[in-house]
Design a protein around this motif. Sequence first.
Motif, PDB file in Angstrom:
ATOM      1  N   HIS A  58       0.863  -1.182   0.000  1.00  0.00           N
ATOM      2  CA  HIS A  58       0.000   0.000   0.000  1.00  0.00           C
ATOM      3  C   HIS A  58       0.903   1.238   0.000  1.00  0.00           C
ATOM      4  CE1 HIS A  58      -3.461  -2.577   0.866  1.00  0.00           C
ATOM      5  NE2 HIS A  58      -2.759  -3.131   1.838  1.00  0.00           N
ATOM      6  N   PHE A  59       1.133   1.761  -1.173  1.00  0.00           N
ATOM      7  CA  PHE A  59       2.065   2.868  -1.381  1.00  0.00           C
ATOM      8  C   PHE A  59       1.330   4.193  -1.177  1.00  0.00           C
ATOM      9  CE2 PHE A  59       6.222   3.749  -3.549  1.00  0.00           C
ATOM     10  CZ  PHE A  59       6.160   5.128  -3.509  1.00  0.00           C
ATOM     11  N   MET A  60       1.882   5.039  -0.324  1.00  0.00           N
ATOM     12  CA  MET A  60       1.251   6.315  -0.006  1.00  0.00           C
ATOM     13  C   MET A  60       1.433   7.318  -1.149  1.00  0.00           C
ATOM     14  SD  MET A  60       2.469   6.646   3.972  1.00  0.00           S
ATOM     15  CE  MET A  60       1.950   8.362   4.088  1.00  0.00           C
ATOM     16  N   LEU A  61       0.395   7.456  -1.951  1.00  0.00           N
ATOM     17  CA  LEU A  61       0.360   8.451  -3.019  1.00  0.00           C
ATOM     18  C   LEU A  61      -1.099   8.857  -3.183  1.00  0.00           C
ATOM     19  CD1 LEU A  61       1.712  10.133  -5.186  1.00  0.00           C
ATOM     20  CD2 LEU A  61       1.639   8.167  -6.730  1.00  0.00           C
ATOM     21  N   ALA A  62      -1.454   9.987  -2.594  1.00  0.00           N
ATOM     22  CA  ALA A  62      -2.836  10.467  -2.604  1.00  0.00           C
ATOM     23  C   ALA A  62      -3.157  11.142  -3.938  1.00  0.00           C
ATOM     24  CB  ALA A  62      -3.053  11.443  -1.449  1.00  0.00           C
ATOM     25  N   PRO A  63      -4.436  11.288  -4.253  1.00  0.00           N
ATOM     26  CA  PRO A  63      -4.816  11.879  -5.544  1.00  0.00           C
ATOM     27  C   PRO A  63      -4.259  13.272  -5.791  1.00  0.00           C
ATOM     28  CG  PRO A  63      -6.697  10.778  -4.557  1.00  0.00           C
ATOM     29  CD  PRO A  63      -5.610  10.762  -3.521  1.00  0.00           C
ATOM     30  N   ASP A  64      -4.032  14.054  -4.739  1.00  0.00           N
ATOM     31  CA  ASP A  64      -3.570  15.429  -4.925  1.00  0.00           C
ATOM     32  C   ASP A  64      -2.075  15.598  -4.655  1.00  0.00           C
ATOM     33  OD1 ASP A  64      -3.848  14.890  -2.248  1.00  0.00           O
ATOM     34  OD2 ASP A  64      -4.653  16.862  -1.721  1.00  0.00           O
ATOM     35  N   TRP A  65      -1.332  14.498  -4.573  1.00  0.00           N
ATOM     36  CA  TRP A  65       0.109  14.580  -4.344  1.00  0.00           C
ATOM     37  C   TRP A  65       0.858  14.555  -5.673  1.00  0.00           C
ATOM     38  CZ3 TRP A  65       1.531  10.696   0.157  1.00  0.00           C
ATOM     39  CH2 TRP A  65       0.813  11.060   1.313  1.00  0.00           C
ATOM     40  N   ASP A  66       1.944  15.328  -5.730  1.00  0.00           N
ATOM     41  CA  ASP A  66       2.799  15.315  -6.918  1.00  0.00           C
ATOM     42  C   ASP A  66       3.817  14.177  -6.870  1.00  0.00           C
ATOM     43  OD1 ASP A  66       1.595  17.595  -8.021  1.00  0.00           O
ATOM     44  OD2 ASP A  66       2.907  18.930  -6.873  1.00  0.00           O
TER      45      ASP A  66
ATOM     46  N   ALA B 270       2.150  -2.847  -6.260  1.00  0.00           N
ATOM     47  CA  ALA B 270       1.859  -1.701  -5.406  1.00  0.00           C
ATOM     48  C   ALA B 270       0.486  -1.165  -5.788  1.00  0.00           C
ATOM     49  CB  ALA B 270       2.918  -0.621  -5.582  1.00  0.00           C
ATOM     50  N   VAL B 271      -0.211  -0.614  -4.797  1.00  0.00           N
ATOM     51  CA  VAL B 271      -1.520  -0.008  -5.030  1.00  0.00           C
ATOM     52  C   VAL B 271      -1.557   1.332  -4.310  1.00  0.00           C
ATOM     53  CG1 VAL B 271      -4.006  -0.178  -4.632  1.00  0.00           C
ATOM     54  CG2 VAL B 271      -2.723  -2.205  -5.333  1.00  0.00           C
ATOM     55  N   SER B 272      -2.018   2.358  -5.015  1.00  0.00           N
ATOM     56  CA  SER B 272      -2.160   3.696  -4.438  1.00  0.00           C
ATOM     57  C   SER B 272      -3.508   4.272  -4.823  1.00  0.00           C
ATOM     58  CB  SER B 272      -1.053   4.634  -4.938  1.00  0.00           C
ATOM     59  OG  SER B 272       0.220   4.171  -4.572  1.00  0.00           O
ATOM     60  N   ARG B 273      -3.935   5.277  -4.062  1.00  0.00           N
ATOM     61  CA  ARG B 273      -5.239   5.896  -4.309  1.00  0.00           C
ATOM     62  C   ARG B 273      -5.177   6.957  -5.405  1.00  0.00           C
ATOM     63  NH1 ARG B 273      -8.642   9.614  -1.530  1.00  0.00           N
ATOM     64  NH2 ARG B 273      -6.863  10.220  -0.227  1.00  0.00           N
ATOM     65  N   ALA B 274      -3.987   7.377  -5.782  1.00  0.00           N
ATOM     66  CA  ALA B 274      -3.851   8.383  -6.834  1.00  0.00           C
ATOM     67  C   ALA B 274      -4.328   7.827  -8.174  1.00  0.00           C
ATOM     68  CB  ALA B 274      -2.396   8.818  -6.955  1.00  0.00           C
TER      69      ALA B 274
END
Length: 250
Positions: free
Chosen positions: A74-82, A110-114
Amino acid sequence: MNSPAIVSREEWLAARKELLAREKQFDRERDALSAQRRALPMVEITEPYVFDGPNGAVGLVDLFDGRSQLIVYHFMLAPDWDAGCTGCSLLADNIGHLAHLHAARTSFAAVSRAPLANITKFRERMGWDFPWFSSHGTSFNYDFHVTMDESVAPVLFNFRTKEELREAGIGSWALSGEQHGLSVFLREGDRVFHTYSTYSRGTDLLNGTFNYLDLTPLGRQEEAGIMNWVRHHDDYGDRAEEDGCGHCDA
């Protein structure tokens, strides 16, 4: 940081043998813990998650790529992150050649929400080639407790409720936003089962950089804060006074 004491070779050897006994004990305890982990019961996943990947929409069973086991980071990359989390990026830099996992009938993704476009841009910047999918628009991150939003689901991080986290003195970082973790799944035909998840320092054993540093006198060098010195691998320079990753003390 103080340097180790300077002693004779004989004194060093005696200290090393004493440590070796503890290391052997730890090896046996780790083997027993791994056996207990493998023996955990499992839960069938019936939610029809749909992920966005380079070849379009896929289901959770497709992430196995025909193999029996699946490890999801679970890779931390949110929809509003660059850019992705620096701690997750450090771990990603330590992912080896996946042929070895594949030989053991195990896939990694890997899975992220972005959205996928954001993932692809950052992935290309970092030069990684492991499979990486977007869970954007699904409940996957919330169901596996790596995105905290009380308007969507109750806070539950590292198997502790919001109240338990506060009682333990865990910082507000664990109560909202993105978190990292790892989940393991087993496939039997088209049926998918969740067997294991870990969060916070539970992912330490995946980080080869930390394992190497733990063998050295200076260790992880976190006196100024947890993972304070960690940057994206293309962004190292002067160790500026910045807060560490901080997602490792729960």
